[in-house]
Design a protein around this motif. Structure first.
Motif, PDB file in Angstrom:
ATOM      1  N   SER A 138      22.783  32.231 -40.275  1.00 55.47           N
ATOM      2  CA  SER A 138      22.315  32.225 -38.885  1.00 55.47           C
ATOM      3  C   SER A 138      22.999  33.327 -38.103  1.00 55.47           C
ATOM      4  O   SER A 138      24.076  33.821 -38.489  1.00 55.47           O
ATOM      5  N   LEU A 139      22.387  33.689 -36.999  1.00 58.81           N
ATOM      6  CA  LEU A 139      22.995  34.670 -36.113  1.00 58.81           C
ATOM      7  C   LEU A 139      24.316  34.155 -35.572  1.00 58.81           C
ATOM      8  O   LEU A 139      25.272  34.919 -35.391  1.00 58.81           O
ATOM      9  N   GLU A 140      24.396  32.867 -35.320  1.00 60.36           N
ATOM     10  CA  GLU A 140      25.630  32.274 -34.802  1.00 60.36           C
ATOM     11  C   GLU A 140      26.780  32.455 -35.782  1.00 60.36           C
ATOM     12  O   GLU A 140      27.893  32.822 -35.403  1.00 60.36           O
ATOM     13  N   THR A 141      26.519  32.242 -37.064  1.00 63.12           N
ATOM     14  CA  THR A 141      27.547  32.431 -38.086  1.00 63.12           C
ATOM     15  C   THR A 141      27.931  33.904 -38.194  1.00 63.12           C
ATOM     16  O   THR A 141      29.112  34.259 -38.299  1.00 63.12           O
ATOM     17  N   ALA A 142      26.936  34.779 -38.175  1.00 63.08           N
ATOM     18  CA  ALA A 142      27.202  36.222 -38.253  1.00 63.08           C
ATOM     19  C   ALA A 142      28.038  36.678 -37.060  1.00 63.08           C
ATOM     20  O   ALA A 142      28.939  37.519 -37.212  1.00 63.08           O
TER      21      ALA A 142
END
Length: 475
Positions: free
Chosen positions: A422-426
């Protein structure tokens, strides 16, 4: 003394190009010039000026609002505009006017707009300092660092995208939300006849228009290909030095969208549109390092597929894939492309001539053109940041002599770490990365993180169709 002269902004090559442009503008009897700047998302912004004013802008630059730097993908301010503290750069406090300085070497004429020129610009503060959040400058600094280490960078581009027939642009006031309603479309063709001439011919009415205009722009278009999905297209471009390739992507994407809209079509570089029977689109980035005496330094010798230089560079790409994901895949939607057995990677691995791996070695033993193809990027990525991410990671691999490990011949079954989901993890990986902070600086990392966090927060706050179907009736 002009702004450009006073601050020593131009190279000799740019100064010579500026003189030629002034003569060309008069010779072609142009009526206006678009001065464009690639923002933090790789979207063109700028101003259209009359020819007489453009000639003075070549010397003095053009005033431009730095407020555009705080917008997320749909122009939502990521921070309250007048509470912006500069992201660690006090020169940005209060969002002062900046100065767009045209790069004369990028000048071209837009073939689809009557008597209109186009030039790419760099963003400066009024004191002559480059705005550190100008992403073209980020790539330029990485290229300069690589050059100081004895190498040049060559990049070739494969861009996938969708072209659809536009049935309703949804321009009513009721549709003008923030973001506005998506346009209504229908498929250009049925798809799922990969690289068939008949399917390609069905789309020729618009593809030929796109082809002719991109060639007229001087872009190094190599192939026009019918991909898998309904109306999915791939354009490939010949390899060029890194900055030119990134500039070309910026112009090509904007040109494709503008030309399609003028002819009643809609083009999207969104990785996975929410439409039936869709196959994700990617951006495959071919790359190699070069030296003046050898040329491409990635081919191995004898039985070796890759040189030691290439292996260390590859090791850097793999080790830092999580922290660079924000730059290669910068949207919420892009992470929905990482699906096993889909021709998009799902884990951090490399392989020889294997399109399921994150990094594919393209070429063969003894082939002077052998290079690396990173298949991780989404077609909406900012080209400057995508290419810069490769240099940041690859240069660290060279400096530390990183080992990429063995080839993952079964790319989707290999015991290798998964890509961020996810973008959040990235975003978390990016913010915590000492490498990114060292190479990009704390202000840039904090700045881009604030922009993308706003996007993540807005996504997390939205109620999706999936949630409505999942919970609305049953609970």
């Amino acid at each position: 003394m002009s702004f450009v002269e006073r601050h020593g902004i131009r190279t000799d090559e740019q100064a010579d190009a500026a003189e030629r442009i002034a003569a060309r503008v008069r010779e072609l009897d142009l009526r206006q010039v678009r001065i464009s700047w690639g923002d933090q998302h790789g979207i063109l912004r700028g101003k259209t000026v009359e020819v007489g004013h453009f000639l003075s802008t070549l010397r003095e630059g053009k005033d431009f609002q730095t407020a555009t730097l705080i917008f997320d993908t749909t122009n939502n301010p990521a921070v309250p505009p007048f509470a912006a503290d500069g992201f660690g750069d006090p020169r940005m406090t209060g969002l002062p006017d900046g100065v767009l300085v045209p790069d004369p070497t990028t000048f071209t004429v837009l073939p689809w707009v009557e008597r209109t020129g186009w030039v790419l610009a760099d963003l400066y503060y009024r004191n002559g300092d480059r705005v550190p959040f100008d992403t073209r400058g980020v790539l330029q600094r990485q290229l300069e660092a690589l050059e100081s280490e004895g190498f040049g960078y060559v990049a070739g581009v494969e861009l996938e995208f969708y072209v659809m027939r536009l049935t309703d642009p949804r321009h009513g006031f009721a549709d003008s939300g923030w973001p506005p309603a998506a346009p209504e479309v229908t498929a250009l063709s049925h798809g799922y006849q990969y690289l068939t001439e008949n399917r390609g011919d069905e789309a020729d009415a618009i593809l030929s228009v796109l082809r002719d205009n991109l060639v007229a722009l001087g872009l190094p278009l190599a192939t026009v290909e019918d991909e898998w999905g309904p109306g999915q297209i791939e354009f490939t471009f010949d390899p060029l030095p890194g900055l030119r390739s990134a500039d070309n992507v910026l112009l090509a994407r904007s040109a494709i969208k503008q030309i399609c809209r003028r002819h009643g079509y809609h083009a999207t570089f969104m990785a996975r549109p929410a439409l039936p029977h869709i196959v994700s689109s990617g951006w495959h980035l071919h790359q190699s390092l070069s030296t003046p005496d050898v040329g491409n330094v990635f081919p191995g010798e004898g039985d070796a597929l890759l040189s030691t230089t290439a292996m260390h560079y590859l090791g850097g790409l793999l080790e830092h894939a999580p922290v660079s994901s924000l730059l290669s895949t910068p949207t919420v939607n892009g992470y929905k492309r990482y699906i096993a057995q889909s021709f998009a990677p799902d884990r951090i691995a490399w392989a020889e001539e294997n399109r399921g791996a994150m990094v594919r070695v393209s070429g063969a033993r003894g082939d002077a053109t052998t290079h690396l193809e990173n298949r991780v990027g989404e077609p909406a990525a900012n080209p400057y940041l995508y290419l810069a991410s490769q240099l940041i990671c690859g240069r660290d691999g060279l400096a530390r002599k990183l080992d990429p490990g063995p080839s993952a011949d079964e790319a989707y079954d290999a015991d290798r770490p998964l890509l961020p989901a996810s973008l959040e993890t990235a975003l978390h990986h990016f913010e915590q990365s000492a490498l990114m902070r060292r190479e990009l600086g704390d202000p840039f990392v904090d700045y881009l993180s604030a922009i993308k966090r706003n996007e993540v927060n807005r996504f997390n706050a939205a109620v999706t169709d999936w949630e409505q179907r999942e919970y609305f009736e049953v609970y």
